[in-house]
Write a protein that holds these residues in place. Structure first.
Motif, mmCIF file in Angstrom:
data_model
loop_
_atom_site.group_PDB
_atom_site.id
_atom_site.type_symbol
_atom_site.label_atom_id
_atom_site.label_comp_id
_atom_site.label_asym_id
_atom_site.label_seq_id
_atom_site.Cartn_x
_atom_site.Cartn_y
_atom_site.Cartn_z
ATOM 1 N N ALA A 13 1.113 57.506 57.950
ATOM 2 C CA ALA A 13 0.917 58.037 56.600
ATOM 3 C C ALA A 13 -0.536 57.861 56.170
ATOM 4 O O ALA A 13 -1.211 56.900 56.551
ATOM 5 C CB ALA A 13 1.841 57.315 55.624
ATOM 6 N N THR A 14 -1.013 58.804 55.390
ATOM 7 C CA THR A 14 -2.315 58.660 54.740
ATOM 8 C C THR A 14 -2.076 58.449 53.258
ATOM 9 O O THR A 14 -1.153 59.034 52.679
ATOM 10 C CB THR A 14 -3.193 59.901 54.960
ATOM 11 O OG1 THR A 14 -2.504 61.068 54.466
ATOM 12 C CG2 THR A 14 -3.478 60.111 56.442
ATOM 13 N N TYR A 15 -2.892 57.610 52.636
ATOM 14 C CA TYR A 15 -2.641 57.307 51.232
ATOM 15 C C TYR A 15 -3.893 56.788 50.557
ATOM 16 O O TYR A 15 -4.855 56.342 51.197
ATOM 17 C CB TYR A 15 -1.520 56.264 51.088
ATOM 18 C CG TYR A 15 -1.538 55.172 52.124
ATOM 19 C CD1 TYR A 15 -2.417 54.095 52.038
ATOM 20 C CD2 TYR A 15 -0.679 55.220 53.206
ATOM 21 C CE1 TYR A 15 -2.439 53.109 52.993
ATOM 22 C CE2 TYR A 15 -0.693 54.239 54.175
ATOM 23 C CZ TYR A 15 -1.580 53.176 54.065
ATOM 24 O OH TYR A 15 -1.599 52.206 55.026
ATOM 25 N N CYS A 73 8.077 51.012 54.252
ATOM 26 C CA CYS A 73 6.814 50.434 53.796
ATOM 27 C C CYS A 73 6.764 48.941 54.110
ATOM 28 O O CYS A 73 7.777 48.239 54.013
ATOM 29 C CB CYS A 73 6.634 50.637 52.289
ATOM 30 S SG CYS A 73 6.412 52.352 51.777
ATOM 31 N N VAL A 122 -0.034 55.265 43.588
ATOM 32 C CA VAL A 122 0.090 55.513 45.020
ATOM 33 C C VAL A 122 0.046 57.016 45.261
ATOM 34 O O VAL A 122 0.858 57.756 44.706
ATOM 35 C CB VAL A 122 1.408 54.938 45.585
ATOM 36 C CG1 VAL A 122 1.522 55.227 47.084
ATOM 37 C CG2 VAL A 122 1.523 53.444 45.317
ATOM 38 N N GLN A 123 -0.892 57.460 46.067
ATOM 39 C CA GLN A 123 -0.925 58.840 46.551
ATOM 40 C C GLN A 123 -0.664 58.783 48.053
ATOM 41 O O GLN A 123 -1.354 58.061 48.773
ATOM 42 C CB GLN A 123 -2.281 59.484 46.278
ATOM 43 C CG GLN A 123 -2.592 59.689 44.808
ATOM 44 C CD GLN A 123 -3.984 60.259 44.612
ATOM 45 O OE1 GLN A 123 -4.964 59.725 45.102
ATOM 46 N NE2 GLN A 123 -4.064 61.365 43.883
ATOM 47 N N MET A 124 0.330 59.523 48.527
ATOM 48 C CA MET A 124 0.718 59.412 49.933
ATOM 49 C C MET A 124 1.057 60.772 50.508
ATOM 50 O O MET A 124 1.589 61.653 49.817
ATOM 51 C CB MET A 124 1.936 58.483 50.084
ATOM 52 C CG MET A 124 2.313 58.169 51.524
ATOM 53 S SD MET A 124 3.780 57.077 51.659
ATOM 54 C CE MET A 124 3.155 55.585 50.875
ATOM 55 N N GLN A 125 0.749 60.924 51.794
ATOM 56 C CA GLN A 125 1.150 62.106 52.559
ATOM 57 C C GLN A 125 1.656 61.670 53.914
ATOM 58 O O GLN A 125 1.066 60.828 54.572
ATOM 59 C CB GLN A 125 -0.021 63.059 52.738
ATOM 60 C CG GLN A 125 0.299 64.284 53.600
ATOM 61 C CD GLN A 125 -0.852 65.252 53.704
ATOM 62 O OE1 GLN A 125 -1.203 65.927 52.761
ATOM 63 N NE2 GLN A 125 -1.450 65.339 54.879
#
Length: 206
Positions: A146-148, A173, A197-200
């Motif tokens: 994941a990128t965040y 997580c 939290v920003q996640m992709q």
């Protein structure tokens, strides 16, 4: 020029036996069939040829390129939409707002993203991750890390680590220690009332 005109709906039909091909050819002074559109009734395929070579084929499995006929390589889906992520702590909760929870699915690969803005620190025993991915992941498929981007999440020397669970719709997580590579649970104490939290994630679906 060839023109079909009517005051209502109109069309053009090609009718032939079910084991033959029907085609439209495009040519010039150098090549009489440099371009083609061909429908094969025996295999039920629609082919598009450019400069004398097949570039695109459509069959029952989906879209194929460059004369490939393997069903496993067919592109059979494209879609975009929204999904509903939710934190899944043990015996607790994490209040806030999810925004931008969107996904794009191309073939078997799905990209899903979200932004979470907390309104309070989390409560409970531990933060297991998030649920609600739009498609189930493959049991042995591709799962990119994941990128965040994080704000007010974690502890000194620890960073959030997230990865799509195999054969499920959950993002697991944990906390990873920088330098040593040690892992720790993601605890509510790692959160804050102003956490963001920003996640992709990107993963292979079933």
């Amino acid at each position: 020029d060839f023109v079909i005109e009517n005051s209502t709906a109109c069309g053009m039909s090609f009718l032939s036996p079910n084991n033959t091909e029907q085609f439209v050819l495009f040519g010039d002074q150098d090549d009489n069939d440099v371009g083609k559109i061909v429908y094969n009734h025996y295999y039920n395929t629609l082919r598009f040829e450019v400069a004398g070579s097949e570039r695109v084929r459509i069959d029952a499995n989906g879209l194929l390129f460059n004369a490939d006929t393997a069903a496993a390589n067919a592109l059979d889906d494209y879609e975009e939409g929204s999904w509903t992520p939710a934190w899944i702590p043990t015996s607790g909760s994490w209040s806030g707002t999810f925004n931008g929870a969107r996904y794009i699915k191309i073939g078997k690969l799905c990209w899903a993203a979200f932004t979470f803005t907390a309104s309070s620190a989390a409560s409970g025993t531990k933060m297991n991750g998030l649920s609600g991915l739009p498609f189930s992941s493959a049991s042995n498929g591709v799962r990119a890390p994941a990128t965040y981007a994080l704000h007010q999440v974690g502890l000194t020397d620890y960073l959030l680590s997230a990865r799509v669970q195999l054969n499920g719709t959950q993002i697991d997580c944990s906390m990873g220690r920088q330098g040593t590579g040690g892992q720790s649970e993601f605890y509510p104490s790692h959160t804050h009332a102003s956490s963001q939290v920003q996640m992709q994630v990107c993963y292979e679906t079933t």
